[in-house]
Design an enzyme around this catalytic site. Sequence first.
Site, mmCIF file in Angstrom:
data_model
loop_
_atom_site.group_PDB
_atom_site.id
_atom_site.type_symbol
_atom_site.label_atom_id
_atom_site.label_comp_id
_atom_site.label_asym_id
_atom_site.label_seq_id
_atom_site.Cartn_x
_atom_site.Cartn_y
_atom_site.Cartn_z
ATOM 1 N N GLY A 136 0.818 -1.199 0.000
ATOM 2 C CA GLY A 136 0.000 0.000 0.000
ATOM 3 C C GLY A 136 0.856 1.255 0.000
ATOM 4 O O GLY A 136 2.038 1.227 0.331
ATOM 5 N N CYS A 137 0.239 2.387 -0.368
ATOM 6 C CA CYS A 137 0.996 3.632 -0.509
ATOM 7 C C CYS A 137 1.437 4.190 0.841
ATOM 8 O O CYS A 137 2.623 4.478 1.044
ATOM 9 C CB CYS A 137 0.186 4.652 -1.294
ATOM 10 S SG CYS A 137 -1.483 4.944 -0.674
ATOM 11 N N PHE A 138 0.506 4.360 1.792
ATOM 12 C CA PHE A 138 0.895 4.797 3.127
ATOM 13 C C PHE A 138 1.872 3.795 3.742
ATOM 14 O O PHE A 138 2.852 4.184 4.398
ATOM 15 C CB PHE A 138 -0.326 4.918 4.030
ATOM 16 C CG PHE A 138 -1.011 6.256 4.006
ATOM 17 C CD1 PHE A 138 -0.292 7.434 4.145
ATOM 18 C CD2 PHE A 138 -2.387 6.343 3.883
ATOM 19 C CE1 PHE A 138 -0.928 8.672 4.152
ATOM 20 C CE2 PHE A 138 -3.031 7.572 3.887
ATOM 21 C CZ PHE A 138 -2.297 8.739 4.024
ATOM 22 N N ALA A 139 1.596 2.502 3.537
ATOM 23 C CA ALA A 139 2.453 1.467 4.124
ATOM 24 C C ALA A 139 3.881 1.587 3.621
ATOM 25 O O ALA A 139 4.838 1.422 4.390
ATOM 26 C CB ALA A 139 1.894 0.083 3.810
#
Length: 327
Positions: A136-139
């Site tokens: 994921g992007c935030f991850a």
Amino acid sequence: MHKIKVGLVGGAGYTAGELLRILLHHPRAELSAIVSTSNAGNAVSSVHDDLVGETEVQFASKLAGDEDVVFLCLGHGNSKAWLEKNPLPAATNVIDLSNDFRLHADQEFNGRTFVYGLPELNKAAIQAAQSVANPGCFATAIQLALLPLAAAGQLRADVHVSAITGSTGAGQSLSETVHFSWRSGNVSIYKPFTHQHLSEIGESLRQLQPHPAVDVHFVPYRGNFTRGIFASVYTPSDLTEDEARQLFRDFYADAPFTTVAERELHLKQVVNTNKCLLHVQKQGRQLLVTAVLDNLLKGASGQAVQNMNLLFGLPETMGLELKAGMW
């Protein structure tokens, strides 16, 4: 020179558009089929109008069947359903951009084993894999801000994160919070302390530092801009600023897209690139790591192509040497 035949499923969304922009100019990629059931027969450039003049390819209703790799750009929960209805040959590589296969409990599926596709963490495993679950992007941003500390056993207290993302992080589906009139001049939080990316972040940290386990307290923000993530990550530490900065430099010495910067960061440094920039500073006992990346590239499509390069033994940077637009 052998070309990698590429299929793409779910071709109308933001991540698919960025994948196409990269793959059309990738020296070893050849687009085989771009599947969008709602747009079959239409020109790809009629949906992704930044590609006008770049390609005459049309959307298809199904894959061609000769693909070496298939990118799944489907909504969360839809990749498993698609693979069940459309089983692929065992030799076909899959790179999934949803959250369907990111967690350990979901990585075995219909004879496939998905590897978590964060190259800075799992490069060797990705190179030996057949199927990859793109992070994921935030991850991605939060993990890159924490992995060196976990690898050195230096996460000894809870971690606090505030991070803001652009409107493209919500995808193309319309809702109140993605309308221009709502986003413009506005900032809000969503899913505080419960964001779905926390699970994959926790698994990656425990992979490097099983004990002691620490909690990550994450407050995500919606920003009134289009793309990019700016994350502020802090935790108590006994390391000096110089020690921490050197720890990060050493950990990312062989990571072509992750750089420890000397100066404080801003989003324009990374938008339109596959880079993640990190900045490390110390105030009292608090170690602050800031991370910036483009949510559609290093946070999604660019990282997916980076994973394709690793799967096929290509230089990791191939097709991804993109420059930020500063002005």
